[in-house]
Design an enzyme around this catalytic site. Structure first.
Site, PDB file in Angstrom:
ATOM      1  N   GLU A   6       0.846  -1.206   0.000  1.00  0.00           N
ATOM      2  CA  GLU A   6       0.000   0.000   0.000  1.00  0.00           C
ATOM      3  C   GLU A   6       0.876   1.250   0.000  1.00  0.00           C
ATOM      4  O   GLU A   6       1.953   1.272   0.604  1.00  0.00           O
ATOM      5  CB  GLU A   6      -0.877  -0.026   1.256  1.00  0.00           C
ATOM      6  CG  GLU A   6      -1.805   1.152   1.430  1.00  0.00           C
ATOM      7  CD  GLU A   6      -2.728   0.962   2.629  1.00  0.00           C
ATOM      8  OE1 GLU A   6      -3.254   1.973   3.121  1.00  0.00           O
ATOM      9  OE2 GLU A   6      -2.933  -0.190   3.068  1.00  0.00           O
TER      10      GLU A   6
ATOM     11  N   GLU B   8      -2.718  10.770   2.909  1.00  0.00           N
ATOM     12  CA  GLU B   8      -3.818  10.857   3.870  1.00  0.00           C
ATOM     13  C   GLU B   8      -3.866  12.241   4.511  1.00  0.00           C
ATOM     14  O   GLU B   8      -2.821  12.780   4.920  1.00  0.00           O
ATOM     15  CB  GLU B   8      -3.664   9.805   4.959  1.00  0.00           C
ATOM     16  CG  GLU B   8      -3.728   8.386   4.439  1.00  0.00           C
ATOM     17  CD  GLU B   8      -3.439   7.363   5.523  1.00  0.00           C
ATOM     18  OE1 GLU B   8      -4.284   6.497   5.746  1.00  0.00           O
ATOM     19  OE2 GLU B   8      -2.357   7.441   6.142  1.00  0.00           O
TER      20      GLU B   8
END
Length: 422
Positions: free
Chosen positions: A133, A137
């Site tokens: 991943e 964010e």
């Protein structure tokens, strides 16, 4: 992203619900193998994208609901809804998997304590792979910062918090990461701001975006106050594969060196030794967005007359902000989707600052444009007659600022994103 994987239960649920591809190894059959993948968010294309509909449990404190994914005014809206009896979040993802390359998003996150707005790639046990991943964010309690992170085979703890110098929740900005063998470099508005080179992931993943409220992670997100009907907005996103020779296919991700490659969705200027030209589909309308100002190329007032000025204006999805690229020998004619008239340098001028307007096509070299890829998936649009770049006058960020031609000065205002407008 701090993620709780619900292995067997989650995999079974996803297969039954039809929200994901069947569990299996990621391979060339379901890895995307093109050069440029654009996400315009004008509407939901169920053939390319999925709206998640399940609960991830744990700290996510919500159930993903398709009702929380909306499309309006050329943008996607992901919303946090519900109440203390059960919160809902929105999650949107590609069906295909993508490997090494340049990933970008133009977005505006939620500003609220206890919530996350994201853009990332992900693959894991539910996809039949190891957990890899790469994250961008926004932690809603402080949207003047953005957090970068990544996981390799489930190993995380690579968080890096970058101070933006502006409040991301107040306006759209472009964020991205360049993923290559041996490294990841993150970008903000085209500027490289952070690079990681340790234990880098190598498994192709889906491109994903979501918003959610957290629980039990107050030390990370700060406490969530229960506020709902709050939304993050996504204007566009894109993926560009490495240029030939600098990377590999998405299915294997084996690159020839650890040096960060460049990413160009089309070949370079012939003067560099690459004689191919940029390729556009003449049947599709494109939006042309200035890299410096983030405003779009616009026919003033949507007027039809020859000589109507061309300027920049925030993209609203109107026909006078959409353009067709018609191949004319080695050049392009750039035609307004609204008026049918073409981008023209006034009076065939060759000097810096000459005005650009629209005119009926008459075959003049001042109506023909060479298009060369530049940094960060942008293009330079160069007039065939003058050899000068399409430019925003005085490097202005103002709506209605004039569009002109100017010598190649290496300015951000001489670079343009070009993507399908739908």
């Amino acid at each position: 992203m701090k993620r709780k994987v619900l292995s067997m239960v989650l995999a079974s649920f996803l297969t039954l619900s039809g929200c994901f591809l069947n569990v299996g190894n990621v391979n060339a059959a379901n890895a995307w193998t093109g050069t440029h993948f654009g996400m315009d968010f004008d509407y939901h294309d169920s053939g390319k994208y999925e709206m998640s509909s399940w609960s991830n449990g744990g700290m996510f404190n919500c159930t993903w609901s398709p009702n929380n994914v909306g499309f309006e005014n050329g943008k996607m809206k992901l919303t946090i809804g519900g109440n203390w009896g059960g919160f809902t979040g929105g999650e949107y993802r590609t069906r295909d998997y993508f490997g090494y390359g340049m990933y970008q998003v133009n977005m505006k996150p939620i500003k609220n304590s206890g919530v996350v707005s994201s853009f990332f790639t992900y693959t894991g046990e539910s996809d039949g792979t190891k957990w890899d991943e790469i994250d961008i964010e926004f932690l809603g309690y402080d949207t003047t910062k953005v957090q970068f992170n990544y996981y390799t085979n489930g190993q995380g703890n690579h968080e890096y918090l970058y101070n933006l110098g502006f409040d991301a929740s107040q306006s759209f900005h472009t964020y991205g990461f360049n993923w290559y063998n041996g490294g990841i470099t993150w970008y903000v508005d085209g500027k490289a701001v952070y690079t990681a080179t340790s234990n880098i992931p190598d498994t192709p993943g889906k491109i994903m975006m979501n918003v959610w409220p957290g629980t039990g992670v107050d030390n990370w997100l700060k406490p969530y106050d229960g506020r709902t009907n709050i939304s993050a907005y996504y204007d566009w996103a894109s993926y560009d594969a490495p240029v030939s020779g600098s990377g590999s296919s998405q299915s294997s991700n084996n690159q020839s060196s650890n040096n960060q490659p460049s990413y160009n969705p089309a070949p370079q200027n012939p003067s560099t030794g690459n004689t191919s030209s940029a390729m556009f589909d003449s049947s599709k309308a494109y939006k042309i967005i200035n890299y410096g100002s983030t405003h779009s190329l616009d026919v003033q007032g949507n007027r039809n007359a020859n000589g109507t000025n061309v300027l920049q204006y925030p993209f609203r999805g109107n026909a006078n902000q959409k353009w067709y690229f018609v191949k004319e020998g080695d050049y392009y004619i750039i035609k307004s989707a609204s008026t049918g008239k073409v981008l023209t340098v006034d009076n065939s001028a060759t000097w810096d600052g000459a005005n650009v307007n629209q005119w009926d096509y008459y075959g003049g070299n001042n109506q023909k444009w060479e298009i060369y890829p530049a940094e960060n998936n942008t293009y330079k649009i160069i007039n065939h007659n003058s050899g000068k770049c399409l430019n925003i006058a005085y490097g202005s960020n103002d709506a209605n600022a004039n569009v002109e031609q100017y010598k190649d000065a290496g300015s951000n205002y001489e670079r343009w994103w070009i993507d399908v407008a739908n």
